[in-house]
Design a protein around this motif. Structure first.
Motif, mmCIF file in Angstrom:
data_model
loop_
_atom_site.group_PDB
_atom_site.id
_atom_site.type_symbol
_atom_site.label_atom_id
_atom_site.label_comp_id
_atom_site.label_asym_id
_atom_site.label_seq_id
_atom_site.Cartn_x
_atom_site.Cartn_y
_atom_site.Cartn_z
ATOM 1 N N LYS A 235 0.858 -1.176 0.000
ATOM 2 C CA LYS A 235 0.000 0.000 0.000
ATOM 3 C C LYS A 235 0.896 1.228 0.000
ATOM 4 N N PRO B 16 -10.312 4.990 0.512
ATOM 5 C CA PRO B 16 -10.304 3.757 1.315
ATOM 6 C C PRO B 16 -10.915 2.550 0.627
ATOM 7 N N GLU C 135 -3.323 4.735 0.476
ATOM 8 C CA GLU C 135 -3.811 5.251 1.748
ATOM 9 C C GLU C 135 -3.477 6.736 1.816
#
Length: 374
Positions: free
Chosen positions: A4, A24, A30
């Motif tokens: 991520k 999200p 993120e």
């Protein structure tokens, strides 16, 4: 490489809320921090979405930020994206990507030297409805694409936007503001553009703000607001495109594609979903059943809204070292087409494109599902 990537956002205006709210949903990104020249704006967004409120300089050097999203006004896109790349971060921009082809080429050169990715909205062409239309074309349902038409027409946004000034200045106007959705989707379905021609006018020298604290204030109009264009594609197809903020009402469809064996009716490319319709040689127009595509399903009151999927696809491409769909080549070609339309509107002559690109890879239901968070 992490699974991520950390995302920062520069520019905390209206569109920033969509990025922060929708990010999200995706497994590759993120959002961690935001910044704005107006620190009150960034502080408000940070509080609303649980982010760190940083200065722009702090965001550029933050260790946990891999990609910075550029949501500034169009006139600032180049300089801000350049600063992002020079800070060693991947860059993703709102549309229009830049305001000149030379600016885009400079960003591409910097990114290549530093081994960085650069992407740009719009990503609505990745929506389930538009990918279904692309699939039907690829499967030969309408035969060879011969022509098409698209219309993006209204009376502008001064009635609803509290600060609409930049929409009516160079860098704004219906071509640079809204045509990215249409041209990008046309390239997605048909391929790159060869040359363009256009007629351009403006309906008024001023506009009157119709809401908010500046209600009743007149603002100048210094860019064309009524542009009618003809696009010739490299494969020989021709498409008419009307872009106007001088129309109170009309009955034109948003996008239609005409092939040797049928016609395809495509929903508004400003959105991810909508009905796709198909007519074969009998002339009967029928709704095509929507396939099971993650980004066709309504997820908000107004329908399907998955803005940020292009950013997520870019992040996933960085993680897995692959190509992504909202690429700099596609974005720069769309800018080339738009600027060619405006130039033709000034000169009255055909304008040949100086760039080209491959069609972005198809985004089928399996690929779409792979980007979603569990």
């Amino acid at each position: 490489m992490a699974n991520k990537l950390g995302v920062g956002i520069i520019g905390c205006g209206n569109i920033s809320a969509a990025y922060m709210r929708l990010a999200p949903m995706f497994n590759s990104i993120e959002v961690r921090a935001c910044a704005d020249l107006n620190r009150e704006a960034s502080a408000a967004r940070a509080a609303e979405f649980g982010l760190r409120d940083l200065s722009i300089d702090e965001l550029l050097v933050a260790d946990d930020i891999d990609i910075i999203v550029n949501l500034t006004v169009p006139a600032a896109h180049f300089e801000v994206s350049k600063s992002i790349l020079e800070a060693g971060k991947h860059a993703y921009s709102e549309k229009p990507f830049v305001l000149s082809v030379d600016e885009g080429k400079e960003l591409a050169a910097i990114a290549k030297v530093r081994n960085l990715y650069v992407g740009s909205a719009p990503d609505t062409f990745m929506g389930g409805a538009h990918q279904l239309a692309r699939h039907l074309i690829d499967e030969g349902e309408i035969g060879k694409v011969i022509a098409g038409s698209c219309h993006v027409m209204s009376h502008g946004m001064e009635d609803w936007h509290p600060n609409p000034d930049f929409f009516f200045q160079p860098g704004g106007g219906p071509v640079l503001d809204l045509a990215p959705y249409y041209i990008t989707n046309l390239v997605n379905m048909i391929g790159p553009v060869k040359r363009v021609a256009a007629l351009a006018t403006k309906g008024s020298d001023t506009r009157t703000i119709g809401n908010g604290p500046r209600n009743g204030e007149k603002i100048p109009v210094d860019t064309p607001t009524n542009i009618h264009a003809l696009l010739e594609f490299e494969n020989g197809a021709t498409v008419t495109m009307s872009n106007s903020w001088d129309v109170w009402a009309h009955r034109h469809a948003e996008m239609e594609i005409y092939g040797a064996e049928g016609s395809l009716f495509v929903p508004d490319p400003n959105f991810f979903g909508g009905d796709v319709e198909l007519a074969k040689s009998d002339g009967q127009i029928n709704k095509v059943p929507m396939w099971d595509h993650a980004f066709a399903k309504p997820n908000e009151e107004d329908g399907a809204n998955y803005r940020t999927v292009g950013l997520a696809d870019m992040a996933d491409a960085i993680i897995h070292n692959r190509q992504f769909r909202c690429s700099i080549d596609l974005a720069l070609h769309v800018v080339d087409v738009m600027l060619g339309i405006l130039k033709s509107g000034e000169t009255g002559e055909f304008v040949a494109m100086t760039t080209s690109c491959a069609r972005p890879a198809a985004f089928n239901p399996e690929h779409a599902k792979s980007l979603l968070a569990d």
